[in-house]
Design an enzyme around this catalytic site. Structure first.
Site, PDB file in Angstrom:
ATOM      1  N   HIS A 129      20.926  44.298  36.449  1.00 55.97           N
ATOM      2  CA  HIS A 129      21.726  45.305  37.143  1.00 55.97           C
ATOM      3  C   HIS A 129      21.611  45.234  38.658  1.00 55.97           C
ATOM      4  O   HIS A 129      22.090  46.125  39.353  1.00 55.97           O
ATOM      5  CB  HIS A 129      21.335  46.708  36.662  1.00 55.97           C
ATOM      6  CG  HIS A 129      21.763  46.995  35.264  1.00 55.97           C
ATOM      7  ND1 HIS A 129      23.085  47.108  34.895  1.00 55.97           N
ATOM      8  CD2 HIS A 129      21.040  47.184  34.133  1.00 55.97           C
ATOM      9  CE1 HIS A 129      23.164  47.355  33.598  1.00 55.97           C
ATOM     10  NE2 HIS A 129      21.933  47.401  33.106  1.00 55.97           N
TER      11      HIS A 129
ATOM     12  N   ASN B  15      15.680  47.409  41.300  1.00 57.77           N
ATOM     13  CA  ASN B  15      17.108  47.693  41.316  1.00 57.77           C
ATOM     14  C   ASN B  15      17.444  48.943  42.129  1.00 57.77           C
ATOM     15  O   ASN B  15      18.487  49.034  42.755  1.00 57.77           O
ATOM     16  CB  ASN B  15      17.618  47.872  39.886  1.00 57.77           C
ATOM     17  CG  ASN B  15      19.066  48.296  39.823  1.00 57.77           C
ATOM     18  OD1 ASN B  15      19.956  47.509  40.071  1.00 57.77           O
ATOM     19  ND2 ASN B  15      19.307  49.570  39.507  1.00 57.77           N
TER      20      ASN B  15
ATOM     21  N   ASP C  48      12.194  45.410  35.853  1.00 55.86           N
ATOM     22  CA  ASP C  48      13.062  46.427  35.263  1.00 55.86           C
ATOM     23  C   ASP C  48      14.519  46.193  35.649  1.00 55.86           C
ATOM     24  O   ASP C  48      14.820  45.795  36.777  1.00 55.86           O
ATOM     25  CB  ASP C  48      12.603  47.806  35.753  1.00 55.86           C
ATOM     26  CG  ASP C  48      13.391  48.943  35.128  1.00 55.86           C
ATOM     27  OD1 ASP C  48      13.266  49.141  33.913  1.00 55.86           O
ATOM     28  OD2 ASP C  48      14.127  49.626  35.874  1.00 55.86           O
TER      29      ASP C  48
ATOM     30  N   GLU D  61      13.767  42.358  32.058  1.00 51.49           N
ATOM     31  CA  GLU D  61      14.527  43.176  31.119  1.00 51.49           C
ATOM     32  C   GLU D  61      16.006  42.839  31.305  1.00 51.49           C
ATOM     33  O   GLU D  61      16.664  43.352  32.200  1.00 51.49           O
ATOM     34  CB  GLU D  61      14.289  44.669  31.378  1.00 51.49           C
ATOM     35  CG  GLU D  61      15.037  45.548  30.386  1.00 51.49           C
ATOM     36  CD  GLU D  61      15.149  46.996  30.834  1.00 51.49           C
ATOM     37  OE1 GLU D  61      15.246  47.870  29.953  1.00 51.49           O
ATOM     38  OE2 GLU D  61      15.168  47.258  32.057  1.00 51.49           O
TER      39      GLU D  61
ATOM     40  N   ASP E 234      20.838  53.078  43.902  1.00 56.61           N
ATOM     41  CA  ASP E 234      20.766  51.620  43.859  1.00 56.61           C
ATOM     42  C   ASP E 234      20.606  51.037  45.264  1.00 56.61           C
ATOM     43  O   ASP E 234      21.273  51.469  46.208  1.00 56.61           O
ATOM     44  CB  ASP E 234      22.045  51.047  43.237  1.00 56.61           C
ATOM     45  CG  ASP E 234      22.091  51.224  41.733  1.00 56.61           C
ATOM     46  OD1 ASP E 234      21.434  52.155  41.240  1.00 56.61           O
ATOM     47  OD2 ASP E 234      22.769  50.433  41.071  1.00 56.61           O
TER      48      ASP E 234
END
Length: 533
Positions: free
Chosen positions: A227, A130, A223, A268, A193
């Site tokens: 997002h 991410n 992970d 996740e 990001d």
């Protein structure tokens, strides 16, 4: 009184045969199936075992303790980040193709892989896609030159135009100033990001995954998987954002399939079942079951049963529809971001024992955070959830890391190893059950009605091959957990059309004083039994 829903199996049967090589029994060189537990052991390398005396855990330390992992009964390990990083935890990567030099070398990692595979232990590694570290060469180049080729690898406020959303999905302020511009970093300013709308970013990260698969890893823990495009609270769960996230992970999966179609991906996705489901469509094999983890700990702590079988069967039905049957659940209790199980259960070892019993009799790939099996404690801040693993009660034990104080008191492997009633040996017993009975590690789960508020009960079923005939036949087991401090008696159900199986044999018990007398099962306090027809 609690009412349980009896009835047909609501959980969809997993795809015929092995869903994943990594999630099923695999054939040995002698042509015989190897016993598996489908259990992964999560390791924070920095805290696990020190091989060179510098106080920091390392890859050679992990290699030296693989026999412990094997003796526990786990047949997989998840390594928290091992890439170079400026932070102690490693979730801000500076080189996706390298090894943190505090942990060792690539040669050390290859040795770890070889020794793990020699023992039948799969290895998955944390992959943090991410965001990068703000110290990553890509970002250093991007922030220093407005016309850098890496500028568009990150997200800049100046390119959004108009109002810049300020409601970061992770909580902190998401925008961070550099010169006259701001970059997006929803976790903190040290984790900018990446811009997944840039095809070069996507191509590069697929290459990263392929690189590690070629090295021999068996898959990845991904992970912050929701997002990738989930930057702002107001849009994180919108359909358009979900579709973009799903499309990325499908592209990533397709890229990995070119190297290893059996690579295991667990994400996740810290959210509800409805949000998780689409990620399982030709993308992730699993997503951690956070809702289930909270339910198990609540049941163990309150000593009040809930119908886990019914709840989980409905979840699996939904996941199966989303994935065409190609999913594996990933139950767990806690991880490196949460208060440890023993802390959540206020130090009650019997409650921890029952939480483990529920976890390790559920379908899927069960995940155990290092130290749960010993009853390690810990709460925020994060460093105290990731403390050194206590190998020995002796002060001169060279394997114990010292990078962080050890606040575990008398808890240690050597002490619990000798105690047949220890939490460690409870975990070993339960994991041996998973190896012994395929129906305890794979297949389906369904409700079973007992009307006993202290007994968690569910049916487990899986296809097993009959040795003599070589045919597949469904085997059904009944699992009963007495989560209370008093013995409980359960009256078994007579055969019905919806549930024709009658359970007549006490197959497994964590307490030898458990007994089956006719249709009545007597379950000692804080113990579990498994019955077969």
């Amino acid at each position: 009184m609690i009412r349980r829903r009896s009835g047909t199996m609501l959980a969809a049967v997993l795809a015929a045969g092995c869903l994943l090589t990594s999630a099923c029994s695999s054939g040995g060189g002698d042509g015989k199936a190897k016993q598996t537990s489908n259990a992964f052991y999560e390791i924070f390398v920095r805290s696990f075992a020190d091989s060179n005396g510098d106080g920091i855990g390392d890859l050679n330390g992990v290699t030296s303790k693989l026999d412990y992992v094997k003796s526990l009964g786990a047949d997989g390990i998840w390594l928290m980040p091992i890439n170079p990083s400026p932070s102690y935890h490693g979730y801000d990567v500076t080189d996706y193709y390298g090894i943190n030099n505090q942990y060792g070398t690539m040669e050390d990692f290859q040795r770890l892989l070889a020794e793990a595979h020699k023992r039948g232990i799969r290895v998955i590694m944390d992959l943090v896609l991410n965001h990068t570290s703000s110290e990553h060469p890509w970002f250093k180049n991007a922030e220093s030159e407005a016309n850098s080729e890496y500028r568009d690898w990150y997200v800049w406020a100046s390119k959004l135009g108009g109002d810049v959303p300020a409601d970061g999905a992770a909580g902190p302020a998401p925008w961070h100033k550099v010169g006259s511009d701001q970059y997006l970093g929803i976790f903190w300013d040290g984790m900018p990001d990446l811009n997944f709308d840039n095809p070069h970013v996507r191509e590069e990260l697929i290459k990263v995954g392929q690189y590690w698969l070629k090295k021999g890893v068996d898959g990845f823990r991904l992970d912050a998987a929701k997002h990738i495009y989930g930057d702002f609270k107001t849009t994180a769960n919108s359909k358009s954002v979900q579709r973009k996230n799903q499309a990325w992970w499908q592209q990533f999966r397709a890229g990995l399939n070119e190297v290893n179609p059996n690579a295991y991906l667990v994400g996740e996705v810290w959210d509800t079942t409805a949000i998780v489901g689409p990620y399982l469509d030709k993308a992730l094999n699993s997503a951690f079951n956070f809702d289930l983890a909270a339910q198990i700990i609540a049941v163990a702590g309150s000593e009040k049963a809930t119908d886990i079988g019914f709840t989980l069967s409905r979840v699996h039905e939904f996941y199966s529809k989303n994935s065409g049957g190609a999913f594996t659940d990933a139950p767990f209790l806690t991880n490196h971001d949460q208060a440890r199980v023993m802390t959540a259960l206020q130090g009650n070892v019997n409650h921890a024992r029952m939480a483990a019993a529920m976890l390790l009799t559920l379908p899927g790939n069960a995940f155990i955070y290092y130290g749960e099996e010993l009853g390690m404690t810990g709460n925020k801040p994060d460093e105290q959830i990731r403390e050194p693993f206590p190998w020995s009660s002796k002060s001169d034990n060279s394997s114990v890391t010292t990078w962080e104080p050890n606040n575990q008191g008398d808890i240690a492997v050597d002490a619990e190893d000798k105690d047949s009633h220890s939490l460690l040996n409870t975990y070993r017993t339960l994991l041996s059950w998973r190896k012994q009975e395929p129906a305890l590690r794979s297949g389906t789960i369904a409700s079973y009605e007992t009307d006993n508020e202290s007994v968690v009960s569910y049916l487990r079923s899986a296809e097993e091959k009959e040795e003599e005939k070589g045919k597949e036949k469904e085997k059904q087991l009944l699992v009963l957990h007495n989560v209370s401090g008093e013995p409980q008696t359960v009256e078994l159900l007579a055969a019905t059309k919806s549930q024709p199986t009658v359970f007549k044999k006490l197959l497994l018990a964590t307490d030898k004083s458990a007994k089956l007398e006719g249709s009545k099962v007597v379950i000692p306090a804080y113990s579990s039994v498994v019955l077969s027809p």
